[in-house]
Design an enzyme around this catalytic site. Structure first.
Site, mmCIF file in Angstrom:
data_model
loop_
_atom_site.group_PDB
_atom_site.id
_atom_site.type_symbol
_atom_site.label_atom_id
_atom_site.label_comp_id
_atom_site.label_asym_id
_atom_site.label_seq_id
_atom_site.Cartn_x
_atom_site.Cartn_y
_atom_site.Cartn_z
ATOM 1 N N ASP A 47 32.063 30.284 -24.586
ATOM 2 C CA ASP A 47 30.610 30.323 -24.497
ATOM 3 C C ASP A 47 29.989 30.283 -25.898
ATOM 4 O O ASP A 47 30.682 30.405 -26.913
ATOM 5 C CB ASP A 47 30.119 31.508 -23.667
ATOM 6 C CG ASP A 47 30.537 32.863 -24.196
ATOM 7 O OD1 ASP A 47 31.122 32.936 -25.285
ATOM 8 O OD2 ASP A 47 30.268 33.865 -23.522
ATOM 9 N N VAL A 48 28.704 30.069 -25.962
ATOM 10 C CA VAL A 48 28.001 29.869 -27.235
ATOM 11 C C VAL A 48 28.262 30.999 -28.237
ATOM 12 O O VAL A 48 28.561 30.739 -29.400
ATOM 13 C CB VAL A 48 26.486 29.633 -27.006
ATOM 14 C CG1 VAL A 48 25.721 29.634 -28.310
ATOM 15 C CG2 VAL A 48 26.272 28.318 -26.261
#
Length: 188
Positions: A47-48
């Site tokens: 994820d980011v």
């Protein structure tokens, strides 16, 4: 017969693990790191706010194999507070998390306390010692549910502050040296 290409990369914090930005967010994409060939896909995602080892390939069969539960995925996780051996043992045996709107108990894995790995600072500071102590653990799993590691540490009372994937199977983040992208002849 088409010759497939494979890459090992260090995904930095704040980058989307995709080549297309479906939400049109103002974030960098994998294609901003290197000129990957057409048809390149990420094997799994980070994820980011996560960082670390990400494998890329042009071969869908290799992608499916590595995403299976055949290979271990190891994460170094900085958590809020001083985690104890009791919580580490809970992480090893499996904890209940939410997944797809249902309760899910993670499969047993491996987990242990580690010293601060002294990773380079992120582009966005996490926090400092004024906010209380932190600790580092290693979590090794073979599955990969949506934000599973973050949910696991939260389930034992220690929210994740920083998450770095350091290994998939026998491939280590340290294999990259300083370039951040390395093309290899095979992944597994």
């Amino acid at each position: 017969m088409k010759k497939h290409r494979h890459f090992i990369i260090h995904k930095p914090w704040g980058m989307i693990s995709q080549f297309v930005n479906p939400a049109k967010r103002k974030k960098k994409l994998l294609g901003d790191l290197y000129d990957f060939p057409e048809g390149t896909m990420a094997i799994g995602r980070l994820d980011v706010p996560s960082e670390g080892l990400l494998l890329l390939t042009t071969d869908g069969k290799v992608s499916a194999e590595i995403r299976s539960q055949k290979y271990e995925k190891e994460y170094y996780v900085q958590v809020d507070g001083l985690i104890t051996q009791k919580e580490v043992e809970q992480l090893k045996t499996g904890v209940e998390i939410g997944f797809n709107g249902k309760k899910y108990t993670t499969k047993p894995g491996k987990s242990f306390l580690i010293d601060d790995p002294k990773f380079p600072l992120r582009s966005q500071k996490i926090r400092d010692e004024r906010h209380g102590p932190t600790s580092w653990i290693s979590i090794i799993i073979r599955e990969g549910k949506f934000r599973q590691v973050r949910k696991m540490t939260a389930a034992v009372g220690f929210p994740t502050l920083r998450l770095v994937r350091v290994r998939i199977g026998e491939i280590n983040l340290g294999d990259l040296e300083n370039s951040g992208v390395k093309e290899v002849t095979t992944l597994m």
